[in-house]
Design a protein around this motif. Structure first.
Motif, PDB file in Angstrom:
ATOM      1  N   PRO A 149     -47.270 -47.601 -14.810  1.00 51.43           N
ATOM      2  CA  PRO A 149     -46.648 -46.268 -14.806  1.00 51.43           C
ATOM      3  C   PRO A 149     -46.026 -45.865 -16.137  1.00 51.43           C
ATOM      4  CG  PRO A 149     -45.170 -47.842 -13.789  1.00 51.43           C
ATOM      5  CD  PRO A 149     -46.444 -48.605 -14.111  1.00 51.43           C
ATOM      6  N   GLY A 150     -46.779 -45.996 -17.224  1.00 48.17           N
ATOM      7  CA  GLY A 150     -46.257 -45.582 -18.517  1.00 48.17           C
ATOM      8  C   GLY A 150     -46.039 -44.087 -18.592  1.00 48.17           C
ATOM      9  N   THR A 151     -47.107 -43.328 -18.406  1.00 51.20           N
ATOM     10  CA  THR A 151     -47.004 -41.867 -18.444  1.00 51.20           C
ATOM     11  C   THR A 151     -46.077 -41.359 -17.350  1.00 51.20           C
ATOM     12  OG1 THR A 151     -49.166 -41.519 -19.485  1.00 51.20           O
ATOM     13  CG2 THR A 151     -48.307 -39.739 -18.109  1.00 51.20           C
ATOM     14  N   LYS A 152     -46.165 -41.920 -16.173  1.00 48.11           N
ATOM     15  CA  LYS A 152     -45.295 -41.502 -15.072  1.00 48.11           C
ATOM     16  C   LYS A 152     -43.832 -41.663 -15.453  1.00 48.11           C
ATOM     17  CE  LYS A 152     -44.777 -42.242 -10.061  1.00 48.11           C
ATOM     18  NZ  LYS A 152     -43.353 -42.625  -9.949  1.00 48.11           N
ATOM     19  N   THR A 153     -43.489 -42.762 -16.109  1.00 47.85           N
ATOM     20  CA  THR A 153     -42.112 -43.000 -16.516  1.00 47.85           C
ATOM     21  C   THR A 153     -41.664 -42.004 -17.569  1.00 47.85           C
ATOM     22  OG1 THR A 153     -42.338 -45.359 -16.019  1.00 47.85           O
ATOM     23  CG2 THR A 153     -40.521 -44.712 -17.451  1.00 47.85           C
ATOM     24  N   LEU A 154     -42.521 -41.703 -18.545  1.00 45.70           N
ATOM     25  CA  LEU A 154     -42.161 -40.718 -19.565  1.00 45.70           C
ATOM     26  C   LEU A 154     -41.862 -39.359 -18.936  1.00 45.70           C
ATOM     27  CD1 LEU A 154     -44.717 -41.663 -22.358  1.00 45.70           C
ATOM     28  CD2 LEU A 154     -42.226 -41.855 -22.515  1.00 45.70           C
ATOM     29  N   LEU A 155     -42.675 -38.960 -17.978  1.00 40.39           N
ATOM     30  CA  LEU A 155     -42.431 -37.693 -17.283  1.00 40.39           C
ATOM     31  C   LEU A 155     -41.108 -37.737 -16.533  1.00 40.39           C
ATOM     32  CD1 LEU A 155     -46.041 -37.110 -15.941  1.00 40.39           C
ATOM     33  CD2 LEU A 155     -44.872 -35.670 -17.623  1.00 40.39           C
ATOM     34  N   GLU A 156     -40.831 -38.846 -15.897  1.00 39.54           N
ATOM     35  CA  GLU A 156     -39.585 -38.977 -15.130  1.00 39.54           C
ATOM     36  C   GLU A 156     -38.363 -39.025 -16.035  1.00 39.54           C
ATOM     37  OE1 GLU A 156     -41.370 -41.484 -11.298  1.00 39.54           O
ATOM     38  OE2 GLU A 156     -40.392 -42.542 -12.968  1.00 39.54           O
ATOM     39  N   GLU A 330     -65.604 -38.620 -14.196  1.00 39.71           N
ATOM     40  CA  GLU A 330     -65.838 -39.670 -13.203  1.00 39.71           C
ATOM     41  C   GLU A 330     -64.916 -40.862 -13.408  1.00 39.71           C
ATOM     42  OE1 GLU A 330     -69.929 -40.737 -12.976  1.00 39.71           O
ATOM     43  OE2 GLU A 330     -70.593 -38.723 -12.431  1.00 39.71           O
ATOM     44  N   ALA A 331     -64.351 -41.013 -14.597  1.00 45.61           N
ATOM     45  CA  ALA A 331     -63.397 -42.091 -14.848  1.00 45.61           C
ATOM     46  C   ALA A 331     -62.012 -41.668 -14.369  1.00 45.61           C
ATOM     47  CB  ALA A 331     -63.374 -42.420 -16.336  1.00 45.61           C
ATOM     48  N   SER A 332     -61.058 -42.596 -14.462  1.00 44.18           N
ATOM     49  CA  SER A 332     -59.690 -42.312 -14.058  1.00 44.18           C
ATOM     50  C   SER A 332     -58.783 -42.301 -15.280  1.00 44.18           C
ATOM     51  CB  SER A 332     -59.195 -43.375 -13.064  1.00 44.18           C
ATOM     52  OG  SER A 332     -59.957 -43.334 -11.877  1.00 44.18           O
ATOM     53  N   THR A 333     -57.856 -41.346 -15.325  1.00 46.49           N
ATOM     54  CA  THR A 333     -56.956 -41.200 -16.460  1.00 46.49           C
ATOM     55  C   THR A 333     -55.536 -40.941 -15.958  1.00 46.49           C
ATOM     56  OG1 THR A 333     -56.980 -38.782 -16.769  1.00 46.49           O
ATOM     57  CG2 THR A 333     -58.882 -40.022 -17.619  1.00 46.49           C
ATOM     58  N   ASP A 334     -54.604 -40.861 -16.898  1.00 50.48           N
ATOM     59  CA  ASP A 334     -53.216 -40.589 -16.542  1.00 50.48           C
ATOM     60  C   ASP A 334     -52.972 -39.139 -16.151  1.00 50.48           C
ATOM     61  OD1 ASP A 334     -52.382 -43.165 -16.810  1.00 50.48           O
ATOM     62  OD2 ASP A 334     -51.364 -42.904 -18.736  1.00 50.48           O
ATOM     63  N   VAL A 335     -54.003 -38.316 -16.120  1.00 52.27           N
ATOM     64  CA  VAL A 335     -53.798 -36.933 -15.678  1.00 52.27           C
ATOM     65  C   VAL A 335     -53.268 -36.895 -14.246  1.00 52.27           C
ATOM     66  CG1 VAL A 335     -56.049 -36.367 -14.665  1.00 52.27           C
ATOM     67  CG2 VAL A 335     -54.794 -34.618 -15.932  1.00 52.27           C
ATOM     68  N   ARG A 336     -53.537 -37.939 -13.475  1.00 56.25           N
ATOM     69  CA  ARG A 336     -53.045 -37.976 -12.094  1.00 56.25           C
ATOM     70  C   ARG A 336     -51.525 -37.915 -12.054  1.00 56.25           C
ATOM     71  NH1 ARG A 336     -53.680 -42.922 -13.963  1.00 56.25           N
ATOM     72  NH2 ARG A 336     -52.284 -44.596 -13.294  1.00 56.25           N
ATOM     73  N   ASN A 337     -50.853 -38.498 -13.051  1.00 60.11           N
ATOM     74  CA  ASN A 337     -49.394 -38.469 -13.062  1.00 60.11           C
ATOM     75  C   ASN A 337     -48.856 -37.061 -13.287  1.00 60.11           C
ATOM     76  OD1 ASN A 337     -49.709 -41.518 -14.834  1.00 60.11           O
ATOM     77  ND2 ASN A 337     -49.024 -41.350 -12.719  1.00 60.11           N
ATOM     78  N   PHE A 338     -49.564 -36.272 -14.074  1.00 60.23           N
ATOM     79  CA  PHE A 338     -49.161 -34.881 -14.293  1.00 60.23           C
ATOM     80  C   PHE A 338     -49.364 -34.061 -13.017  1.00 60.23           C
ATOM     81  CE2 PHE A 338     -50.007 -36.470 -18.510  1.00 60.23           C
ATOM     82  CZ  PHE A 338     -49.087 -35.825 -19.320  1.00 60.23           C
TER      83      PHE A 338
END
Length: 390
Positions: A149-156, A330-338
């Protein structure tokens, strides 16, 4: 674009690629410290964020107090380089040949990180001068390659905003949706014995056959599930591990499954499907199994006609002749956290070819990198100067 800007971009990508940031084990610290120092040299405040892992800092930057707020996001971890003998170019000594820069992370995704850094510095100047009314945020995140949760933590922690761009290599196509990814480990139990008395035990490898057969049938069935932008669902067996010694009947086998799922599927649904599959196999074949979901990247989607996507399509077509039709990755990225966690409008977009990710002799075309920076600058100005139009 000026020759100075081209030279600066090439030098920055070279510096970033030369810093080994393999994950696992998670060697992002040196790169994070370099990025913080780079911003400090330009009088831009960049902070090291020691969460979610105190030994692996990431970087957050925020400039401006106006609205809207645009986030440029990149991850600084890379997959291991693997067998160095398979590389024609040293993965951590960046080499430029025929306009291509070779090195681990050049495509996935330190070119995107470099573009984000340079664009953030330029936007900071324009925000300070009053030429732009919005605010710019930059992420150099850890742990994307292992679903941390790198990106998720930055957003939080406050490095959030109204719009997000995850600068992964998409060949300038604008992705408004992405597949999810769930990894499963399925344990099949047996009983050990000496191989000279194989009937005394229960061979876990042999007992794995009906599980493997059921997984093949499951994969065939879910391939019928499709999404207009990201394609088919898949369940792919990617590993079978068993055995301790040549003359011992194995007491357990572990099957690894890579499950790619669509935006309208959920991990809870997939968990139930895996569980029901194994319950059925156990009942029909009298074997014992257990399963665990070991890693998850949620799927994500926004409106394909969102204003942010439209802006990036427009400038990508004008500068790089990129396709403008709706598209998903088709791949997975940190866009899901946004999209899922911060509930904001976000896209996956960037220069470079995703097919280069994780390969030997990974490389990026430097002309594409230059075009990528130009597109981010033009599109970003539309967003940051456009108020509610974005």
């Amino acid at each position: 674009m000026t020759e100075n800007r081209r030279t600066e971009l090439e030098a920055l990508v070279t510096d970033l690629v030369s810093i080994e940031t393999e994950n696992p084990p998670g060697n992002e610290r040196e790169c994070a410290e370099y990025i913080r120092g780079w911003f400090a040299e330009r009088d831009i405040g960049a902070k090291l964020v020691f969460e979610p892992d105190p030994d692996r800092p990431q970087v957050g930057v925020g400039v401006g107090e106006g609205s809207p707020e645009l986030i440029l996001n990149g991850h600084i971890d890379v997959v291991p380089a693997g067998d160095r003998e398979q590389w024609d170019h040293d993965p951590y000594v960046p080499t430029i040949e025929e306009g291509r820069l070779y090195g681990r992370g050049s495509a996935d995704m330190k070119t995107g990180v470099a573009i984000g850094m340079l664009a953030t510095a330029q936007f900071a100047d324009e925000i300070e001068s009053g030429d732009l009314s919005g605010s710019i945020v930059f992420h150099a995140a850890i742990g994307e390659e292992t679903a941390e949760p790198g990106t998720k933590t930055l957003l939080e922690r406050g490095y959030d905003g109204n719009y997000g761009v995850v600068l992964e290599p998409t060949g300038f196509r604008t992705a408004t949706s992405e597949k999810g990814l769930a990894w499963y480990e399925i344990r099949v139990d047996g009983e050990p014995s000496h191989a000279s008395r194989p009937d005394q035990g229960k061979n876990a490898i042999v007992r794995s056959r009906p599980v493997l057969d059921a997984l093949v049938e499951y994969d065939d069935a879910i391939r019928e599930r499709t999404d207009e932008l990201v394609g088919q669902a898949y369940a792919t067996v990617t590993g079978l591990e068993a055995g301790t010694k040549e003359n011992v009947v194995p007491e357990a086998a572990t099957i690894t499954v890579d499950r790619r799922f669509l935006p309208d599927e959920t991990v809870e649904q997939i968990d139930r499907e895996i569980d029901e599959l194994l319950v059925d196999v156990e009942a029909r074949h009298g074997i014992e199994t257990a399963w665990e979901r070991t890693r998850t990247y949620e799927s994500a989607a926004i409106d394909p006609d969102s204003p942010l996507a439209a802006i990036f399509r427009e400038h990508s077509e004008a500068i790089a002749d990129a396709p403008t039709d709706p598209w998903g990755i088709e791949a997975s990225t940190d866009v899901r956290n946004f999209v899922n966690d911060a509930e904001m409008q976000a896209i996956t977009w960037g220069p470079g070819d995703l097919a280069q990710a994780h390969t030997y002799d990974e490389h990026v075309d430097l002309e594409d990198a230059v075009a990528g920076l130009e597109i981010v600058l033009e599109a970003g100005r539309d967003v940051l100067g456009g108020g509610s139009d974005a």
